[in-house]
Design a protein around this motif. Structure first.
Motif, PDB file in Angstrom:
ATOM      1  N   LYS A   9     122.596  19.941  45.973  1.00 49.64           N
ATOM      2  CA  LYS A   9     123.509  18.790  45.951  1.00 49.64           C
ATOM      3  C   LYS A   9     124.031  18.482  44.542  1.00 49.64           C
ATOM      4  CE  LYS A   9     121.698  16.319  49.973  1.00 49.64           C
ATOM      5  NZ  LYS A   9     120.596  17.146  50.449  1.00 49.64           N
ATOM      6  N   THR A  10     123.794  19.378  43.582  1.00 47.93           N
ATOM      7  CA  THR A  10     124.253  19.164  42.206  1.00 47.93           C
ATOM      8  C   THR A  10     125.771  18.985  42.177  1.00 47.93           C
ATOM      9  OG1 THR A  10     122.442  20.500  41.343  1.00 47.93           O
ATOM     10  CG2 THR A  10     124.343  20.196  39.895  1.00 47.93           C
ATOM     11  N   PRO A  11     126.260  17.885  41.590  1.00 45.35           N
ATOM     12  CA  PRO A  11     127.730  17.692  41.541  1.00 45.35           C
ATOM     13  C   PRO A  11     128.372  18.566  40.465  1.00 45.35           C
ATOM     14  CG  PRO A  11     126.608  15.848  40.498  1.00 45.35           C
ATOM     15  CD  PRO A  11     125.527  16.752  41.021  1.00 45.35           C
ATOM     16  N   PRO A  12     129.687  18.784  40.581  1.00 46.30           N
ATOM     17  CA  PRO A  12     130.397  19.516  39.524  1.00 46.30           C
ATOM     18  C   PRO A  12     130.230  18.815  38.179  1.00 46.30           C
ATOM     19  CG  PRO A  12     131.789  19.260  41.464  1.00 46.30           C
ATOM     20  CD  PRO A  12     130.569  18.422  41.696  1.00 46.30           C
ATOM     21  N   ASP A  13     130.339  19.585  37.100  1.00 46.50           N
ATOM     22  CA  ASP A  13     130.263  19.089  35.727  1.00 46.50           C
ATOM     23  C   ASP A  13     128.853  18.642  35.328  1.00 46.50           C
ATOM     24  OD1 ASP A  13     131.720  18.947  33.337  1.00 46.50           O
ATOM     25  OD2 ASP A  13     131.855  16.761  33.479  1.00 46.50           O
ATOM     26  N   THR A  14     127.826  19.241  35.961  1.00 49.29           N
ATOM     27  CA  THR A  14     126.436  18.947  35.596  1.00 49.29           C
ATOM     28  C   THR A  14     125.969  19.925  34.519  1.00 49.29           C
ATOM     29  OG1 THR A  14     125.932  18.118  37.803  1.00 49.29           O
ATOM     30  CG2 THR A  14     124.058  18.859  36.493  1.00 49.29           C
ATOM     31  N   THR A  51     128.196  23.061  35.548  1.00 51.50           N
ATOM     32  CA  THR A  51     128.680  23.523  36.855  1.00 51.50           C
ATOM     33  C   THR A  51     130.167  23.199  36.953  1.00 51.50           C
ATOM     34  OG1 THR A  51     128.044  21.416  37.866  1.00 51.50           O
ATOM     35  CG2 THR A  51     126.460  23.224  38.048  1.00 51.50           C
ATOM     36  N   ARG A  52     130.889  24.057  37.649  1.00 51.75           N
ATOM     37  CA  ARG A  52     132.334  23.878  37.786  1.00 51.75           C
ATOM     38  C   ARG A  52     132.676  23.283  39.155  1.00 51.75           C
ATOM     39  NH1 ARG A  52     136.755  27.032  35.536  1.00 51.75           N
ATOM     40  NH2 ARG A  52     135.284  28.514  34.645  1.00 51.75           N
ATOM     41  N   LYS A  53     131.804  23.546  40.168  1.00 51.12           N
ATOM     42  CA  LYS A  53     132.097  23.093  41.535  1.00 51.12           C
ATOM     43  C   LYS A  53     130.792  22.940  42.309  1.00 51.12           C
ATOM     44  CE  LYS A  53     132.888  27.831  43.186  1.00 51.12           C
ATOM     45  NZ  LYS A  53     133.875  28.766  43.753  1.00 51.12           N
ATOM     46  N   ASN A  54     130.889  22.501  43.562  1.00 48.32           N
ATOM     47  CA  ASN A  54     129.697  22.351  44.399  1.00 48.32           C
ATOM     48  C   ASN A  54     129.040  23.711  44.637  1.00 48.32           C
ATOM     49  OD1 ASN A  54     129.996  19.574  44.655  1.00 48.32           O
ATOM     50  ND2 ASN A  54     131.342  19.767  46.426  1.00 48.32           N
ATOM     51  N   LEU A  55     127.718  23.707  44.726  1.00 52.08           N
ATOM     52  CA  LEU A  55     126.962  24.953  44.841  1.00 52.08           C
ATOM     53  C   LEU A  55     126.668  25.282  46.305  1.00 52.08           C
ATOM     54  CD1 LEU A  55     124.385  24.133  41.994  1.00 52.08           C
ATOM     55  CD2 LEU A  55     126.637  25.205  41.781  1.00 52.08           C
ATOM     56  N   GLU A  56     126.861  26.550  46.669  1.00 53.66           N
ATOM     57  CA  GLU A  56     126.534  27.010  48.030  1.00 53.66           C
ATOM     58  C   GLU A  56     125.216  27.767  47.955  1.00 53.66           C
ATOM     59  OE1 GLU A  56     128.212  26.337  50.800  1.00 53.66           O
ATOM     60  OE2 GLU A  56     129.812  25.281  49.744  1.00 53.66           O
ATOM     61  N   VAL A  86     118.999  27.919  42.854  1.00 50.74           N
ATOM     62  CA  VAL A  86     119.304  26.653  43.527  1.00 50.74           C
ATOM     63  C   VAL A  86     118.238  26.430  44.589  1.00 50.74           C
ATOM     64  CG1 VAL A  86     120.949  25.507  45.073  1.00 50.74           C
ATOM     65  CG2 VAL A  86     121.771  26.734  43.062  1.00 50.74           C
ATOM     66  N   ILE A  87     117.729  25.192  44.650  1.00 50.48           N
ATOM     67  CA  ILE A  87     116.730  24.903  45.675  1.00 50.48           C
ATOM     68  C   ILE A  87     117.352  24.140  46.833  1.00 50.48           C
ATOM     69  CG2 ILE A  87     114.604  25.055  44.330  1.00 50.48           C
ATOM     70  CD1 ILE A  87     114.753  22.072  43.856  1.00 50.48           C
ATOM     71  N   ASP A  88     116.888  24.491  48.024  1.00 43.67           N
ATOM     72  CA  ASP A  88     117.324  23.866  49.261  1.00 43.67           C
ATOM     73  C   ASP A  88     116.703  22.480  49.340  1.00 43.67           C
ATOM     74  OD1 ASP A  88     118.218  23.422  51.809  1.00 43.67           O
ATOM     75  OD2 ASP A  88     116.861  24.843  52.782  1.00 43.67           O
ATOM     76  N   GLU A  89     117.520  21.453  49.466  1.00 43.45           N
ATOM     77  CA  GLU A  89     116.995  20.086  49.577  1.00 43.45           C
ATOM     78  C   GLU A  89     116.368  19.873  50.952  1.00 43.45           C
ATOM     79  OE1 GLU A  89     116.876  17.250  47.612  1.00 43.45           O
ATOM     80  OE2 GLU A  89     117.499  18.436  45.908  1.00 43.45           O
ATOM     81  N   ASN A  90     115.365  19.012  50.994  1.00 49.95           N
ATOM     82  CA  ASN A  90     114.738  18.633  52.259  1.00 49.95           C
ATOM     83  C   ASN A  90     115.619  17.557  52.883  1.00 49.95           C
ATOM     84  OD1 ASN A  90     112.936  18.327  54.331  1.00 49.95           O
ATOM     85  ND2 ASN A  90     111.415  17.230  53.133  1.00 49.95           N
TER      86      ASN A  90
END
Length: 193
Positions: A9-14, A51-56, A86-90
């Motif tokens: 769920k990391t937002p862009p620009d992190t 980050t530039r965009k949402n992560l898949e 990247v970790i999968d959120e619960n």
């Protein structure tokens, strides 16, 4: 470089990582290869990766190369590997099909299986791996198999001597990251004469 894993769920620009070189002249930083889907950007002068965009989740881990180039002579450069996971959120708690069940148990029954409880969790992997437990066991009169979800009585009941109804609160707990989530179900057990 192997920065701490990012949440899906990391937002862009992190902020991800800061790359630095030991060099007496100014350098230009760039992402040389490996980030084909363009998830990251690097500041050319301070080496900060964001980050530039949402992560898949399914595209990770991503291994890419960062290049530091002498700002006055492009033939002088070096590269370093960066691995980002990247970790999968619960996302989901376990859910029982019904939050209230009623079961009957004849008095003087030896320790016996009462009901099998089954919760669902829409997460995958360890975030969806469930174990079962009891919140209140009424003085250990009931137990649950933590893997199968089968609820048992542990001794016979006497209809005349004891309460004729028990409320046993059962939970299902996932093995989620960063925190475990629980779902609950109340089993009303009526002792019959």
């Amino acid at each position: 470089y192997h920065p701490a894993p990012l949440s899906e769920k990391t937002p862009p620009d992190t902020f991800v990582e800061e790359i630095s070189v030991l060099y007496k002249l100014p350098v230009n930083y760039s992402i040389a290869s490996g980030d084909e889907k363009g998830y990251f950007m690097i500041h050319s002068s301070n080496g900060i990766i964001r980050t530039r965009k949402n992560l898949e989740l399914e595209d990770f881990p991503v291994n890419f190369k960062v290049q530091a180039t002498d700002s006055s002579d492009a033939a002088i450069f070096n590269e370093v590997d960066v691995k980002v996971e990247v970790i999968d959120e619960n996302d989901f708690p376990p859910v029982f099909p019904s939050s209230l069940l009623e079961e009957r148990l004849a008095e003087n029954s030896p320790a016996t299986q009462i009901v099998q409880l089954k919760a669902q969790d829409n997460d995958t992997g360890r975030n969806g791996f469930l174990t079962y437990g009891i919140l209140n066991g009424h003085g250990l009169k009931f137990r649950i198999n933590e893997t199968t979800g089968i609820l048992y009585s542990t001794a016979p009941f006497d209809y005349e001597e004891e309460p004729t109804e028990y409320q046993v609160v059962v939970y299902a707990e996932d093995d989620g990251i960063p925190e475990k989530k629980r779902g609950y179900c109340t089993v009303v057990i009526k002792i019959t004469d």
